[in-house]
Design an enzyme around this catalytic site. Structure first.
Site, PDB file in Angstrom:
ATOM      1  NE  ARG A  23      75.041 102.096  61.329  1.00  0.00           N
ATOM      2  CZ  ARG A  23      76.042 101.693  60.767  1.00  0.00           C
ATOM      3  NH1 ARG A  23      76.646 101.393  59.714  1.00  0.00           N
ATOM      4  NH2 ARG A  23      76.669 101.485  61.302  1.00  0.00           N
ATOM      5  NE  ARG A  59      76.968 106.313  54.573  1.00  0.00           N
ATOM      6  CZ  ARG A  59      78.247 106.159  55.131  1.00  0.00           C
ATOM      7  NH1 ARG A  59      79.076 106.397  55.035  1.00  0.00           N
ATOM      8  NH2 ARG A  59      78.442 104.301  55.434  1.00  0.00           N
ATOM      9  NE  ARG A  83      77.836 111.832  59.770  1.00  0.00           N
ATOM     10  CZ  ARG A  83      78.923 112.453  59.862  1.00  0.00           C
ATOM     11  NH1 ARG A  83      78.621 113.503  59.977  1.00  0.00           N
ATOM     12  NH2 ARG A  83      79.685 111.304  59.406  1.00  0.00           N
ATOM     13  CG  ASP A 127      79.192 103.960  66.134  1.00  0.00           C
ATOM     14  OD1 ASP A 127      78.758 104.130  65.407  1.00  0.00           O
ATOM     15  OD2 ASP A 127      79.783 102.766  66.785  1.00  0.00           O
ATOM     16  CE1 TYR A 129      84.873  97.841  63.937  1.00  0.00           C
ATOM     17  CE2 TYR A 129      83.450  98.173  65.400  1.00  0.00           C
ATOM     18  CZ  TYR A 129      83.761  98.029  64.629  1.00  0.00           C
ATOM     19  OH  TYR A 129      82.757  97.485  63.626  1.00  0.00           O
TER      20      TYR A 129
HETATM   21  O1  CP3 Z   1      69.528 103.946  63.191  1.00  0.00           O
HETATM   22  C1  CP3 Z   1      70.398 103.250  63.507  1.00  0.00           C
HETATM   23  O2  CP3 Z   1      70.790 101.962  63.468  1.00  0.00           O
HETATM   24  C2  CP3 Z   1      71.403 104.086  64.866  1.00  0.00           C
HETATM   25  C3  CP3 Z   1      72.193 104.582  64.775  1.00  0.00           C
HETATM   26  C4  CP3 Z   1      73.385 103.806  64.585  1.00  0.00           C
HETATM   27  C5  CP3 Z   1      74.818 103.786  64.131  1.00  0.00           C
HETATM   28  N1  CP3 Z   1      76.144 102.925  64.416  1.00  0.00           N
HETATM   29  C6  CP3 Z   1      75.797 105.080  63.597  1.00  0.00           C
HETATM   30  C7  CP3 Z   1      76.128 105.110  62.503  1.00  0.00           C
HETATM   31  C8  CP3 Z   1      74.086 102.284  65.760  1.00  0.00           C
HETATM   32  C9  CP3 Z   1      72.556 101.539  66.507  1.00  0.00           C
HETATM   33  C10 CP3 Z   1      75.092 101.873  65.782  1.00  0.00           C
HETATM   34  C11 CP3 Z   1      75.916 100.964  66.093  1.00  0.00           C
HETATM   35  C12 CP3 Z   1      77.485 100.573  65.730  1.00  0.00           C
HETATM   36  N2  CP3 Z   1      78.483 101.194  65.356  1.00  0.00           N
HETATM   37  C13 CP3 Z   1      77.547  98.654  65.324  1.00  0.00           C
HETATM   38  C14 CP3 Z   1      76.869  97.520  65.614  1.00  0.00           C
HETATM   39  C15 CP3 Z   1      75.700  97.761  64.298  1.00  0.00           C
HETATM   40  C16 CP3 Z   1      76.231  97.028  63.290  1.00  0.00           C
HETATM   41  O3  CP3 Z   1      76.376  97.456  62.412  1.00  0.00           O
HETATM   42  O4  CP3 Z   1      76.208  95.871  62.821  1.00  0.00           O
HETATM   43  C17 CP3 Z   1      78.568  99.026  64.714  1.00  0.00           C
HETATM   44  C18 CP3 Z   1      79.580  97.577  64.462  1.00  0.00           C
HETATM   45  C19 CP3 Z   1      79.288 100.347  64.457  1.00  0.00           C
HETATM   46  C20 CP3 Z   1      80.742 100.696  63.774  1.00  0.00           C
HETATM   47  C21 CP3 Z   1      80.312 101.773  62.698  1.00  0.00           C
HETATM   48  N3  CP3 Z   1      80.118 102.451  62.774  1.00  0.00           N
HETATM   49  C22 CP3 Z   1      80.499 101.115  61.600  1.00  0.00           C
HETATM   50  C23 CP3 Z   1      80.957  99.737  60.965  1.00  0.00           C
HETATM   51  C24 CP3 Z   1      80.153 102.411  60.988  1.00  0.00           C
HETATM   52  C25 CP3 Z   1      80.431 102.819  58.886  1.00  0.00           C
HETATM   53  C26 CP3 Z   1      81.558 103.446  59.030  1.00  0.00           C
HETATM   54  C27 CP3 Z   1      80.693 103.945  57.312  1.00  0.00           C
HETATM   55  O5  CP3 Z   1      80.688 105.370  57.448  1.00  0.00           O
HETATM   56  O6  CP3 Z   1      80.212 103.460  56.593  1.00  0.00           O
HETATM   57  C28 CP3 Z   1      80.152 103.570  61.524  1.00  0.00           C
HETATM   58  C29 CP3 Z   1      79.030 104.600  61.352  1.00  0.00           C
HETATM   59  C30 CP3 Z   1      78.027 105.044  61.499  1.00  0.00           C
HETATM   60  N4  CP3 Z   1      76.956 104.686  62.874  1.00  0.00           N
HETATM   61  C31 CP3 Z   1      76.837 105.299  60.536  1.00  0.00           C
HETATM   62  C32 CP3 Z   1      76.011 105.495  61.106  1.00  0.00           C
HETATM   63  C33 CP3 Z   1      74.117 106.294  60.390  1.00  0.00           C
HETATM   64  C34 CP3 Z   1      77.414 106.177  59.257  1.00  0.00           C
HETATM   65  C35 CP3 Z   1      78.341 106.977  58.709  1.00  0.00           C
HETATM   66  C36 CP3 Z   1      77.993 108.260  59.249  1.00  0.00           C
HETATM   67  O7  CP3 Z   1      77.082 109.584  58.633  1.00  0.00           O
HETATM   68  O8  CP3 Z   1      78.800 108.480  59.152  1.00  0.00           O
END
Ligand code: CP3
Length: 362
Positions: free
Chosen positions: A28, A32, A41, A77, A152
């Site tokens: 990540r 944000r 974004r 994602d 999920y």
């Molecule tokens: O920089 C990085 O690591 C690359 C991008 C990345 C994202 N998601 C972007 C993202 C990666 C590798 C993921 C994988 C992902 N997605 C995982 C495995 C990694 C982990 O964190 O355990 C999981 C479980 C997800 C599912 C998911 N997607 C979640 C739980 C969330 C968070 C929801 C939130 O809004 O807090 C997301 C959304 C997400 N994926 C965001 C980002 C940058 C944040 C929300 C956004 O900007 O809209």
């Protein structure tokens, strides 16, 4: 096929070879916590942003520019493939993946057709291609592991108990294995398409595997994750296998076929080292909440992570993703600390090294 950036600190370390310094990147790292991320974004869901290669490319590059990390991770994602084949998954801001009609019975398997990357996720391929042309460091491609994606699809939203997931697992084992097998195929197809366009390493995210006992992990999850890692073995790129709260699963996660095992902050790296086969590379494992607490706390904890990491076969990372509250300045200093405290010339009590052929030895 020659791996891109074969001589970079990140790829050398993933291969267990000596590197000029301990490589560092952050799960990540794009997201944000970065003002430049919030600026570009847009207001749609993250899946809308991922579908725009210009934007996804820019977001992937942002942390590389700002921090000088040793690897980039594709902005995408874990639910991108299941979304693209029309399972009805979205990512709700501040919540995570949500599903309209969660997976319930055998008829739902039909909703998981094979992925055709060119037709279903052309934007991912375009993003990867554009990135490998621009990046000064290797690009990590990734996929969600079958268990974490299944959780999920079954729960319909993030869960703390995995109660429906475990119910399916323990009451209909044939259907459970069929579901994980389909998700394994999706992950393989997605990973292969990313590597074909130039990703230099892959990470399999089994974020929630730590919800399981070792016995359940081995019986219900390991076969499908092993299938995924075996399904990309011939590509010759390093394979990283990561999960949270997996201290008791690290040996199995290595045995699944990973050169690199990701470790969260609950297990010190020297303890983790004793649980994986000799030669396994470890990735981790600074607590992201400590990084969010500021520089003084980060410096102390990072120094301990470097010590426990042992100076080789260690890719520095956090134990899970960067928290949105994190000050980017702390991560910037952290990259500097990792780079300046590692490498052949900085081990404090090492004998001076003479790099000339035959030099330095009596
Ligand atoms: O920089 C990085 O690591 C690359 C991008 C990345 C994202 N998601 C972007 C993202 C990666 C590798 C993921 C994988 C992902 N997605 C995982 C495995 C990694 C982990 O964190 O355990 C999981 C479980 C997800 C599912 C998911 N997607 C979640 C739980 C969330 C968070 C929801 C939130 O809004 O807090 C997301 C959304 C997400 N994926 C965001 C980002 C940058 C944040 C929300 C956004 O900007 O809209």
């Amino acid at each position: 096929m020659e791996t891109p950036h074969a001589e970079s600190a990140f790829i050398l370390t993933c291969r267990g070879r000596p590197a000029p310094h301990t490589p560092v990147w952050f799960m990540r790292q794009a997201g944000r916590s970065l003002p430049e991320y919030r600026a570009v974004r847009g207001s749609g869901t993250i899946l809308d942003a991922i579908a725009r290669p210009d934007l996804a490319c820019e977001i992937t590059l942002q942390p590389v520019r700002r921090y000088g990390v040793d690897a980039a991770i594709l902005y995408s994602d874990i639910v991108t493939p299941v979304h693209a084949i029309g399972f009805g998954v979205d990512v709700a801001p501040g919540v995570g993946p949500v599903v309209d009609r969660p997976f319930r019975d055998r008829s739902d398997l039909q909703r998981l057709r094979p992925l055709d990357p060119e037709a279903d996720t052309p934007y991912v391929l375009e993003t990867v291609e554009a990135l490998v042309g621009e990046l000064p460091v290797p690009l990590i491609g990734f996929a969600g592991a079958p268990f974490t994606v299944a959780s999920y699809l079954i729960e319909g939203r993030p869960t703390r108990t995995w109660v429906r997931t475990k119910a399916l697992m323990h009451t209909d084992e044939p259907l459970w294995h069929d579901l994980l097998d389909r998700l394994a195929d999706l992950a393989i197809t997605s990973l292969r398409s990313q590597v074909a366009r130039g990703a230099a390493a892959v990470q399999l995210f089994d974020s929630w595997a730590g919800a399981l006992s070792p016995a359940d992990y081995e019986r219900y999850v390991l076969p499908a994750s092993t299938k995924v890692l075996a399904g990309v073995a011939d590509l010759g790129v390093p394979r990283i296998h990561f999960g949270v709260s997996t201290g008791d699963l690290l040996g199995s996660m290595a045995a699944a076929g990973a050169e690199v095992v990701g470790v969260d902050w609950r297990t010190p790296l020297d303890v983790a080292r004793s649980r994986v086969p000799a030669g396994t590379v470890l990735q981790g494992n600074l607590d992201p909440a400590v990084v969010a607490a500021g520089w003084a706390a980060t410096e102390e904890a990072a120094t301990e992570v470097l010590r426990a990491g042992g100076g080789s076969r260690h890719v520095f990372n956090l134990g899970h993703g960067v928290l949105p509250e994190t000050d980017p300045a702390t991560l910037e200093r952290l990259v500097g600390l990792v780079h300046s405290h590692t490498g052949p010339d900085v081990t404090p009590d090492a004998e001076p090294t003479d790099h000339r052929p035959g030099g330095g030895r009596p």
